[in-house]
Scaffold this active site. Structure first.
Site, mmCIF file in Angstrom:
data_model
loop_
_atom_site.group_PDB
_atom_site.id
_atom_site.type_symbol
_atom_site.label_atom_id
_atom_site.label_comp_id
_atom_site.label_asym_id
_atom_site.label_seq_id
_atom_site.Cartn_x
_atom_site.Cartn_y
_atom_site.Cartn_z
ATOM 1 N N GLU A 114 4.891 3.707 -7.518
ATOM 2 C CA GLU A 114 3.617 3.586 -7.340
ATOM 3 C C GLU A 114 3.522 2.504 -6.162
ATOM 4 O O GLU A 114 3.812 1.327 -6.360
ATOM 5 C CB GLU A 114 2.919 2.706 -8.529
ATOM 6 C CG GLU A 114 2.968 3.250 -10.004
ATOM 7 C CD GLU A 114 2.288 4.597 -10.042
ATOM 8 O OE1 GLU A 114 1.490 4.722 -9.191
ATOM 9 O OE2 GLU A 114 2.390 5.396 -10.817
ATOM 10 N N CYS B 265 -4.144 -2.176 -5.488
ATOM 11 C CA CYS B 265 -3.956 -0.966 -5.052
ATOM 12 C C CYS B 265 -5.004 0.155 -5.167
ATOM 13 O O CYS B 265 -4.664 1.094 -4.378
ATOM 14 C CB CYS B 265 -2.469 -0.281 -6.031
ATOM 15 S SG CYS B 265 -3.070 -0.301 -7.668
HETATM 16 P P1 NAP Z 1 6.836 -5.733 -2.883
HETATM 17 O O1 NAP Z 1 7.265 -6.693 -1.777
HETATM 18 O O2 NAP Z 1 7.391 -4.326 -2.416
HETATM 19 O O3 NAP Z 1 7.680 -6.328 -4.306
HETATM 20 C C1 NAP Z 1 7.271 -5.368 -5.441
HETATM 21 C C2 NAP Z 1 8.410 -5.945 -6.349
HETATM 22 O O4 NAP Z 1 9.848 -5.146 -6.045
HETATM 23 C C3 NAP Z 1 8.628 -7.391 -6.494
HETATM 24 O O5 NAP Z 1 8.887 -7.459 -8.067
HETATM 25 C C4 NAP Z 1 9.926 -7.594 -5.763
HETATM 26 O O6 NAP Z 1 10.357 -8.581 -6.231
HETATM 27 C C5 NAP Z 1 10.713 -6.345 -5.940
HETATM 28 N N1 NAP Z 1 11.742 -6.084 -4.909
HETATM 29 C C6 NAP Z 1 11.897 -6.595 -3.612
HETATM 30 N N2 NAP Z 1 12.784 -5.946 -3.205
HETATM 31 C C7 NAP Z 1 13.497 -5.479 -3.885
HETATM 32 C C8 NAP Z 1 14.773 -4.882 -3.834
HETATM 33 N N3 NAP Z 1 15.514 -4.716 -2.703
HETATM 34 N N4 NAP Z 1 15.478 -4.517 -5.013
HETATM 35 C C9 NAP Z 1 14.724 -4.466 -6.306
HETATM 36 N N5 NAP Z 1 13.452 -5.252 -6.292
HETATM 37 C C10 NAP Z 1 12.943 -5.529 -5.148
HETATM 38 O O7 NAP Z 1 5.481 -5.613 -2.958
HETATM 39 P P2 NAP Z 1 4.360 -6.656 -3.455
HETATM 40 O O8 NAP Z 1 4.314 -7.329 -2.046
HETATM 41 O O9 NAP Z 1 4.614 -7.394 -4.587
HETATM 42 O O10 NAP Z 1 3.161 -5.799 -3.742
HETATM 43 C C11 NAP Z 1 2.072 -5.399 -2.813
HETATM 44 C C12 NAP Z 1 2.228 -3.832 -2.305
HETATM 45 O O11 NAP Z 1 2.370 -3.143 -3.733
HETATM 46 C C13 NAP Z 1 0.935 -3.409 -1.947
HETATM 47 O O12 NAP Z 1 1.625 -2.432 -0.610
HETATM 48 C C14 NAP Z 1 0.226 -2.534 -2.844
HETATM 49 O O13 NAP Z 1 -0.322 -1.452 -2.596
HETATM 50 C C15 NAP Z 1 1.441 -2.312 -3.852
HETATM 51 N N6 NAP Z 1 0.661 -2.069 -5.334
HETATM 52 C C16 NAP Z 1 0.798 -0.659 -5.777
HETATM 53 C C17 NAP Z 1 0.132 -0.484 -7.055
HETATM 54 C C18 NAP Z 1 0.283 0.989 -7.590
HETATM 55 O O14 NAP Z 1 -0.326 1.254 -8.517
HETATM 56 N N7 NAP Z 1 0.312 2.026 -6.920
HETATM 57 C C19 NAP Z 1 -0.130 -1.545 -7.833
HETATM 58 C C20 NAP Z 1 -0.120 -2.754 -7.214
HETATM 59 C C21 NAP Z 1 0.402 -2.937 -5.886
HETATM 60 P P3 NAP Z 1 10.405 -10.139 -5.619
HETATM 61 O O15 NAP Z 1 8.933 -10.418 -5.683
HETATM 62 O O16 NAP Z 1 11.306 -10.917 -6.222
HETATM 63 O O17 NAP Z 1 10.789 -9.934 -4.198
#
Ligand code: NAP
Length: 515
Positions: free
Chosen positions: A254, A293
């Site tokens: 997602e 999102c």
């Molecule tokens: P993110 O930086 O990609 O982080 C998401 C999750 O992934 C966090 O728990 C993060 O952990 C983890 N993570 C990061 N690098 C990783 C790796 N190499 N291996 C495993 N896990 C890893 O995203 P975000 O900033 O939290 O969220 C914002 C984005 O999410 C926006 O772009 C939004 O559109 C999207 N979003 C989409 C939806 C949907 O349902 N489509 C819903 C909500 C948000 P850490 O925090 O520990 O780094």
């Protein structure tokens, strides 16, 4: 300083190594720390696969539903405390916090009810027993069985409660144990949820990792699944992970989405449909400070109405008080992290280079109740363009904050479809019109680019939850940019955690197997 422990292998484990701070994004005060290393994630994965899997396998759908019901009630019982934590650690206003926390309990309660309906079985029949041989004796059919491994859930920072709850609801009802990893920056709410759930769930059925994922994915095997919510950049890394590729680990993504709202040419802004459109566009800019999102990023308006829509939205945006989210007179809090603020500012600068200002300049704001220079604040920003198809900043980049852009189009469904499709796949787009033929053309035009379409009209306006609300009954996810995933959707949400099996043999044996 308090350290947030993870709940792994049936114990609270603080880990060790360098500490990461969780802060209040309104004041930048450090609230707690998490250790970034020191967890034995291989042991945790194995604990889920063995203890958790066998405990859940003992339970029928109805009993698992009962478990979800106790989890939903636990959230409800601690609602005020959870709201306070979301205000403190997430920059949420009370209303934003309720959206997340009530969303979690409602989704768990919905799947609890589904478990009750599915009853005493442990597998799900998929269709009738068909005759596949010369006589009716030789039959064939399909059934869904719980997958053998662990469900790893990685969640985004913006919905720490709902993200945990909605994914866990489907996995646990399907019979799969869960290891959930909230985003580190806003993990306080998820940590408190785990404290509430730990005494309720069978051993190994639900674990929580606070802090970075470390080597978690290195331990995944062929029976496991990985459900991820977050940015497309992280999604790419997960898709390409050696273990995911080598073991065909089932993956649900997602990710980002440039959701649109399209005002139909028939709609008068003073009508119920017009007011619904304006209210949705405004709410999605400011609710959760635009960090949803499903938030509307592109607002398509027939060209001759653009100035009118811009003037109304600008007037309404001017009433939004930005500031300390714990205050009752504040409508919009800060974004969640310093990194998030940098990203939003960079996104606004990119938009500013290609679009005209309508409201909010580039997000400068004096937040109410906040010491000068503190907090991750950005004011609501509305831009506009009369050449949306050529506007890369509009269609290629999601600004994950209180930012939206008006886009002029000629009122035809063909033009609207072309602009919406430029977003390359989204979670949800909303279409506002009372002209059924026009709506039908929009559905066939933009439908295939989305997981969900929201059709706003006069008849449903009074009871509309708005396009930004994800309902457990309906599918959440979308193709292309949105990650290609699919979650929820009632019983469909269990499919990711189960294996569809074709069965062939003596038709009477098949019928007795499937009950
Ligand atoms: P993110 O930086 O990609 O982080 C998401 C999750 O992934 C966090 O728990 C993060 O952990 C983890 N993570 C990061 N690098 C990783 C790796 N190499 N291996 C495993 N896990 C890893 O995203 P975000 O900033 O939290 O969220 C914002 C984005 O999410 C926006 O772009 C939004 O559109 C999207 N979003 C989409 C939806 C949907 O349902 N489509 C819903 C909500 C948000 P850490 O925090 O520990 O780094």
């Amino acid at each position: 300083m308090r350290v947030l422990a993870s709940y792994l292998g049936g114990q609270w484990r603080p880990g060790h190594g360098p500490e990461l701070p969780l802060v209040n994004p309104a004041t930048e005060e450090v609230l707690v720390q998490v250790h970034s290393q020191g967890q034995d994630l291989g042991a945790a994965v194995e604990h889920g696969r063995t203890a958790g899997r066998s405990a859940l396998a003992e339970l029928t759908f109805a009993q698992r539903g009962e478990l979800l019901s106790t989890m939903a009630k636990a959230i409800h019982g601690a609602r005020e405390e959870l709201i306070s934590l979301a205000v403190e650690n997430g920059g949420n206003t009370r209303s934003d916090a309720k959206f997340d926390i009530d969303g979690a309990s409602a989704t768990l309660a919905y799947y609890a009810e589904l478990g009750h309906k599915l009853g005493d079985g442990k597998l799900l029949a998929d269709g009738e027993v068909l005759q596949v041989g010369r006589t009716a004796r030789m039959g064939g059919t399909h059934a869904w069985l719980t997958r053998p491994g662990l469900a790893v859930h990685i969640n985004a920072f913006n919905f720490p409660a709902w993200g945990l709850g909605e994914k866990a609801a489907c996995a646990l009802l399907a019979g799969m144990p869960v290891l959930s990893k909230p985003a580190t920056a806003t993990a306080l709410v998820a940590h408190r949820l785990m404290e509430l759930f730990a005494p309720l769930v069978p051993k190994g059925a639900l674990q929580l990792l606070c802090g970075p994922a470390g080597d978690l994915l290195d331990h995944l095997g062929p029976g496991d699944v990985l459900a991820f919510t977050g940015s497309s950049a992280t999604a790419r890394a997960l898709r390409g992970h050696r273990n995911v590729i080598e073991h065909s680990v089932r993956l649900n993504i997602e990710a980002d989405s440039l959701n649109a709202a399209v005002l139909g040419p028939d709609v008068d802004l003073g009508s119920e449909t017009g007011q619904l459109f304006l209210a949705d566009a405004l709410r999605d800019m400011t609710q959760k400070t635009g960090q949803k999102c499903t938030a509307i990023r592109r607002v398509l308006v027939p060209a001759e109405r653009l100035d009118e829509v811009a003037a109304i939205l600008a007037e309404r945006l001017a009433t939004i008080v930005v500031g300390d989210p714990s205050r009752d007179d504040v409508r919009m809090g800060p974004v969640a992290t310093a990194a998030q603020l940098r990203d939003v500012r960079a996104g606004i600068a990119r938009l500013a280079a290609e679009t005209a200002a309508v409201f909010g300049g580039t997000g400068e704001v004096t937040p109410r109740g906040i010491a000068e220079g503190r907090g991750f604040f950005v004011g609501p920003v509305l831009r506009s363009t009369r050449a949306p198809l050529e506007c890369g900043a509009l269609n290629d980049h999601e600004v994950f904050g209180p930012v939206s852009t008006l886009a002029a189009y000629d009122g035809s469904s063909a033009a609207a479809t072309a602009i919406v499709a430029r977003g390359m796949g989204g979670l949800v787009t909303s279409v506002y019109s009372d002209d059924r033929d026009w709506v039908a053309r929009m559905v066939t035009g933009i439908g295939p680019w989305h997981g969900r379409l929201f059709l706003g009209s006069a008849k449903m306006a009074a009871q509309s939850p708005g396009p930004g609300t994800v309902l457990p009954q309906l599918v959440h996810g979308g193709p292309g940019r949105a990650g290609g995933g699919e979650e929820l959707g009632g019983q469909r949400g269990l499919g990711f955690y189960m294996q569809r099996l074709a069965l062939e043999g003596d038709a009477s044996v098949l019928k007795s197997l499937l009950g």
